[in-house]
Design a protein around this motif. Structure first.
Motif, PDB file in Angstrom:
ATOM      1  N   PRO A 129       0.796  -1.243   0.000  1.00 54.58           N
ATOM      2  CA  PRO A 129       0.000   0.000   0.000  1.00 54.58           C
ATOM      3  C   PRO A 129       0.820   1.279   0.000  1.00 54.58           C
ATOM      4  CG  PRO A 129       0.093  -0.914   2.199  1.00 54.58           C
ATOM      5  CD  PRO A 129       0.826  -1.885   1.323  1.00 54.58           C
ATOM      6  N   TYR A 130       1.527   1.513  -1.095  1.00 53.16           N
ATOM      7  CA  TYR A 130       2.351   2.717  -1.202  1.00 53.16           C
ATOM      8  C   TYR A 130       2.262   3.313  -2.602  1.00 53.16           C
ATOM      9  CZ  TYR A 130       4.429   1.129   3.169  1.00 53.16           C
ATOM     10  OH  TYR A 130       4.615   0.729   4.475  1.00 53.16           O
ATOM     11  N   LYS A 131       2.668   4.580  -2.714  1.00 53.22           N
ATOM     12  CA  LYS A 131       2.750   5.240  -4.014  1.00 53.22           C
ATOM     13  C   LYS A 131       4.107   4.903  -4.624  1.00 53.22           C
ATOM     14  CE  LYS A 131      -0.269   9.077  -2.680  1.00 53.22           C
ATOM     15  NZ  LYS A 131      -0.369  10.555  -2.475  1.00 53.22           N
ATOM     16  N   VAL A 132       4.080   4.251  -5.761  1.00 58.32           N
ATOM     17  CA  VAL A 132       5.302   3.691  -6.346  1.00 58.32           C
ATOM     18  C   VAL A 132       5.627   4.358  -7.681  1.00 58.32           C
ATOM     19  CG1 VAL A 132       6.346   1.595  -7.307  1.00 58.32           C
ATOM     20  CG2 VAL A 132       4.983   1.472  -5.206  1.00 58.32           C
ATOM     21  N   GLY A 133       6.901   4.649  -7.872  1.00 57.44           N
ATOM     22  CA  GLY A 133       7.391   5.158  -9.150  1.00 57.44           C
ATOM     23  C   GLY A 133       8.225   4.086  -9.820  1.00 57.44           C
ATOM     24  N   LEU A 134       7.932   3.801 -11.070  1.00 61.29           N
ATOM     25  CA  LEU A 134       8.635   2.738 -11.801  1.00 61.29           C
ATOM     26  C   LEU A 134       9.731   3.328 -12.676  1.00 61.29           C
ATOM     27  CD1 LEU A 134       8.972  -0.173 -12.855  1.00 61.29           C
ATOM     28  CD2 LEU A 134       7.157   0.327 -14.524  1.00 61.29           C
ATOM     29  N   HIS A 135      10.975   2.913 -12.411  1.00 61.83           N
ATOM     30  CA  HIS A 135      12.080   3.298 -13.287  1.00 61.83           C
ATOM     31  C   HIS A 135      12.279   2.202 -14.322  1.00 61.83           C
ATOM     32  CE1 HIS A 135      15.756   4.946 -14.836  1.00 61.83           C
ATOM     33  NE2 HIS A 135      16.342   3.767 -14.679  1.00 61.83           N
ATOM     34  N   LYS A 136      12.154   2.571 -15.576  1.00 63.35           N
ATOM     35  CA  LYS A 136      12.316   1.609 -16.669  1.00 63.35           C
ATOM     36  C   LYS A 136      13.739   1.706 -17.207  1.00 63.35           C
ATOM     37  CE  LYS A 136       7.420   1.945 -17.887  1.00 63.35           C
ATOM     38  NZ  LYS A 136       6.433   2.261 -18.941  1.00 63.35           N
ATOM     39  N   MET A 173       2.421   5.680  -9.765  1.00 64.18           N
ATOM     40  CA  MET A 173       2.394   7.108 -10.069  1.00 64.18           C
ATOM     41  C   MET A 173       2.900   7.375 -11.490  1.00 64.18           C
ATOM     42  SD  MET A 173       1.161   7.807  -7.197  1.00 64.18           S
ATOM     43  CE  MET A 173       1.089   9.608  -7.216  1.00 64.18           C
ATOM     44  N   THR A 174       2.368   8.419 -12.098  1.00 62.56           N
ATOM     45  CA  THR A 174       2.755   8.810 -13.452  1.00 62.56           C
ATOM     46  C   THR A 174       3.910   9.798 -13.395  1.00 62.56           C
ATOM     47  OG1 THR A 174       0.491   8.518 -14.259  1.00 62.56           O
ATOM     48  CG2 THR A 174       1.977   9.839 -15.613  1.00 62.56           C
ATOM     49  N   LEU A 175       5.026   9.445 -13.995  1.00 60.25           N
ATOM     50  CA  LEU A 175       6.203  10.312 -14.014  1.00 60.25           C
ATOM     51  C   LEU A 175       6.132  11.273 -15.201  1.00 60.25           C
ATOM     52  CD1 LEU A 175       8.944   7.626 -13.281  1.00 60.25           C
ATOM     53  CD2 LEU A 175       7.793   9.115 -11.634  1.00 60.25           C
ATOM     54  N   ASN A 176       6.838  12.382 -15.102  1.00 60.52           N
ATOM     55  CA  ASN A 176       6.857  13.359 -16.193  1.00 60.52           C
ATOM     56  C   ASN A 176       7.684  12.869 -17.374  1.00 60.52           C
ATOM     57  OD1 ASN A 176       5.311  15.382 -14.770  1.00 60.52           O
ATOM     58  ND2 ASN A 176       7.123  15.724 -13.506  1.00 60.52           N
ATOM     59  N   VAL A 214       8.002   5.156  -2.997  1.00 56.37           N
ATOM     60  CA  VAL A 214       8.949   4.067  -3.217  1.00 56.37           C
ATOM     61  C   VAL A 214       9.312   4.004  -4.703  1.00 56.37           C
ATOM     62  CG1 VAL A 214       9.380   1.587  -3.031  1.00 56.37           C
ATOM     63  CG2 VAL A 214       7.968   2.742  -1.309  1.00 56.37           C
ATOM     64  N   VAL A 215      10.607   4.037  -4.996  1.00 60.52           N
ATOM     65  CA  VAL A 215      11.098   3.897  -6.369  1.00 60.52           C
ATOM     66  C   VAL A 215      11.427   2.428  -6.610  1.00 60.52           C
ATOM     67  CG1 VAL A 215      12.845   4.591  -8.046  1.00 60.52           C
ATOM     68  CG2 VAL A 215      12.080   6.212  -6.291  1.00 60.52           C
ATOM     69  N   THR A 216      10.947   1.888  -7.709  1.00 58.78           N
ATOM     70  CA  THR A 216      11.243   0.485  -8.017  1.00 58.78           C
ATOM     71  C   THR A 216      11.662   0.332  -9.472  1.00 58.78           C
ATOM     72  OG1 THR A 216      10.460  -1.783  -7.714  1.00 58.78           O
ATOM     73  CG2 THR A 216       8.925  -0.265  -8.764  1.00 58.78           C
TER      74      THR A 216
END
Length: 250
Positions: A129-136, A173-176, A214-216
């Protein structure tokens, strides 16, 4: 072929083994939960990528041949690193293309790709249950084609998003600038330190601006680069490999 009869050779990259053993453990537990028959060749070492990236491909042949020797008997080779798997699939062309070498190259898969494309599973029953940012990461995205790229007009897809969107409580989350390079690039971060650091700071700031907690990602080398920047600047972000999130039940 059922999951229980699929023999997987678990490849844990050297930097994960030495610095982030929890990622290796999460990968193993995740595969076992999916009913896969997992083996860990104890003589495994590096895939040879650092030498290759530095222009010493010929000197890496011994390492590459050892990799093939360790993994040639398995149905699949699975690892939690898009860049390492990419190296095996695309840069083991420096070896004599014996049946064993071809088999290893053809059957090497990044973890998310294996779960989605080979096993056909997208919901792992995880909870986070966290807001996650996905690094591709570049190797996974543009090399292994784990997702669509913003610079190419095509239908959107992403194996990592398919998995994260099924994690209970997780808000992706949606990244710029959703698929921009973090600047790590292996030895690039050593030879071009200033450029690498600036690129990494830009990626971290994007996550901060997007209210990420959280960055993943599927490459802990990229995550390691950004985590170093986050820790140095005491920024309010946690970094976790995608295997750890998919294996969680918070």
């Amino acid at each position: 072929m059922t999951n229980s009869t699929v023999k997987v050779g678990l490849f844990i990259p050297c930097y994960v083994n030495q610095l982030y053993p929890q990622v290796g453990i999460a990968t193993l537990e995740l595969l076992e939960k999916l009913g896969v028959d997992v083996y860990y060749p104890k003589d495994q070492t590096c895939c040879g990528q650092p030498l290759g990236n530095s222009g010493y491909e010929q000197d890496s042949k011994g390492i590459c041949n050892l990799f093939v020797e360790n993994f040639k008997t398995y149905d699949y080779i699975v690892g939690p690193s898009g860049s390492c798997i990419y190296h095996v699939k695309h840069h083991f062309d420096i070896l004599e293309q014996t049946p064993e070498v071809k088999r290893v190259r053809d059957n090497a898969f990044e973890l998310c790709e294996f779960i989605v494309k080979v096993l056909g599973i997208t919901d792992l029953g995880a909870s986070f249950p966290y807001k996650v940012g996905l690094h591709k990461s570049c190797h996974g995205l543009r090399g292994l084609k784990l997702g669509s790229c913003s610079e190419v007009k095509s239908e959107h897809f992403s194996t990592e998003e398919d998995l994260l969107n099924n994690v209970k409580g997780l808000e992706l989350m949606t990244l710029n600038r959703k698929d921009e390079c973090c600047g790590f690039g292996g030895t690039f971060s050593v030879f071009e330190e200033a450029i690498s650091a600036k690129m990494g700071k830009d990626r971290v700031q994007d996550h901060l601006d997007s209210s990420v907690e959280v960055v993943t990602g599927a490459d802990h080398s990229c995550l390691m680069h950004m985590e170093g920047i986050i820790n140095r600047n005491k920024q309010p972000l946690k970094v976790m490999h995608i295997a750890e999130i998919l294996n969680s039940s918070l």
